[in-house]
Design an enzyme around this catalytic site. Structure first.
Site, PDB file in Angstrom:
ATOM      1  N   SER A 168       0.850  -1.190   0.000  1.00  0.00           N
ATOM      2  CA  SER A 168       0.000   0.000   0.000  1.00  0.00           C
ATOM      3  C   SER A 168       0.882   1.236   0.000  1.00  0.00           C
ATOM      4  CB  SER A 168      -0.901   0.018   1.238  1.00  0.00           C
ATOM      5  OG  SER A 168      -1.511   1.287   1.411  1.00  0.00           O
ATOM      6  N   TYR A 187      -1.823  -0.738  10.256  1.00  0.00           N
ATOM      7  CA  TYR A 187      -1.904  -0.993   8.817  1.00  0.00           C
ATOM      8  C   TYR A 187      -0.656  -0.451   8.118  1.00  0.00           C
ATOM      9  CZ  TYR A 187      -3.756  -1.298   4.076  1.00  0.00           C
ATOM     10  OH  TYR A 187      -3.928  -1.610   2.739  1.00  0.00           O
TER      11      TYR A 187
END
Length: 281
Positions: free
Chosen positions: A178, A189
């Site tokens: 990401s 995350y």
């Protein structure tokens, strides 16, 4: 085609309101190349391949001629996804990554079962991931995201590379990361995806001598899942460098390229497909 004038007017008004609220209107059209035989005879495995970005990746490889194995934990969801292809080249495999807590032997058994089902593996894409924005139990949220986003990528990726090496296969491993990996944050995350990029280059360094290619893709905001929006009406996103969402089809095109023979010399790279967002960070 003829359209109801009221619907047309409503759509324009909706877009105008979005423009006034968000400050932009972006229209996007993606033309994908037709590759009906590039991956003929190849087997591509996509974790989380039955929905969202994973489904777009599965579809792109299927359209390129591959046998596609879509991994997920919901049998009904998987079967519904497979049925959309109307072909025996689309195959489902049910696997809940929570069982990686049982060690690498569990992973080996799953790999053996997949190979027994389709004969071999040529490209493996670690796409499955978990994102939780808020939780009353931060410790559990951290553990869950590290287990799915990092441990599964590392342990499964390593066993896939070992499978390639043991069978003298010049296989491909692609880890979906990401753009958040390049944006410092204590959110689990961001931490997990940053670690995925490190895993990618580490596995690439270890297995490049065996002609095994390991690379990564780091997408920006994609209009799937929690980011769901109708990009046909407006693909604008104020936090992106080019002020628009990244379409899943764009990421899928990059995955197909990295999984192809055309990308043999690309090794250990995580390619950001984020409209220039991280260069503005």
């Amino acid at each position: 085609r003829n359209m109801n004038p009221l619907k047309v007017t409503t759509r324009y008004l909706r877009n105008f309101i979005k423009f006034m609220r968000k400050g932009g209107l972006v229209k996007v059209q993606i033309n994908q190349l037709a590759r009906s035989s590039e991956f003929q005879g190849k087997v591509v495995v996509v974790t989380g391949g039955a929905s969202g970005l994973g489904f777009s990746i599965s579809k792109a490889f299927f359209n390129a001629g591959a046998i596609v194995v879509m991994i997920g934990r919901n049998k009904t969801h998987l079967q519904n996804a497979v049925n959309m292809f109307h072909s025996d080249r689309a195959i489902s495999y049910c696997w809940d990554f929570d069982d990686i807590q049982g060690g690498v032997e569990i992973i080996k058994l799953h790999l053996q079962a997949i190979v027994a089902k389709v004969g071999k593996i040529d490209v493996w894409i670690n796409n499955a991931g978990l994102l939780q924005q808020n939780s009353s139990d931060m410790s559990k949220m951290f553990d869950d995201m590290i287990r799915i986003n990092l441990k599964a990528v590392l342990y499964i990726g390593e066993e896939v590379c070992k499978y390639y090496k043991q069978n003298s296969l010049q296989g491909k491993l692609i880890n979906v990361s990401s753009m958040n990996a390049a944006q410092p944050s204590i959110h689990p995350y961001h931490i997990s995806k940053s670690a995925v990029n490190f895993v990618t280059v580490s596995l690439a360094k270890q297995y490049a001598v065996h002609q095994i290619s390991v690379n990564g893709i780091a997408p920006g905001y994609i209009p799937t899942g929690i980011n769901s929006t109708n990009v046909e009406e407006n693909a604008y996103h104020e936090l992106m460098g080019n002020k628009r969402y990244v379409l899943p089809e764009e990421v899928a095109e990059l995955a197909v390229f990295l999984g192809s023979e055309r990308a043999k010399s690309i090794v250990g790279q995580t390619i950001f497909i984020d409209g220039g967002t991280t260069i503005h960070s």
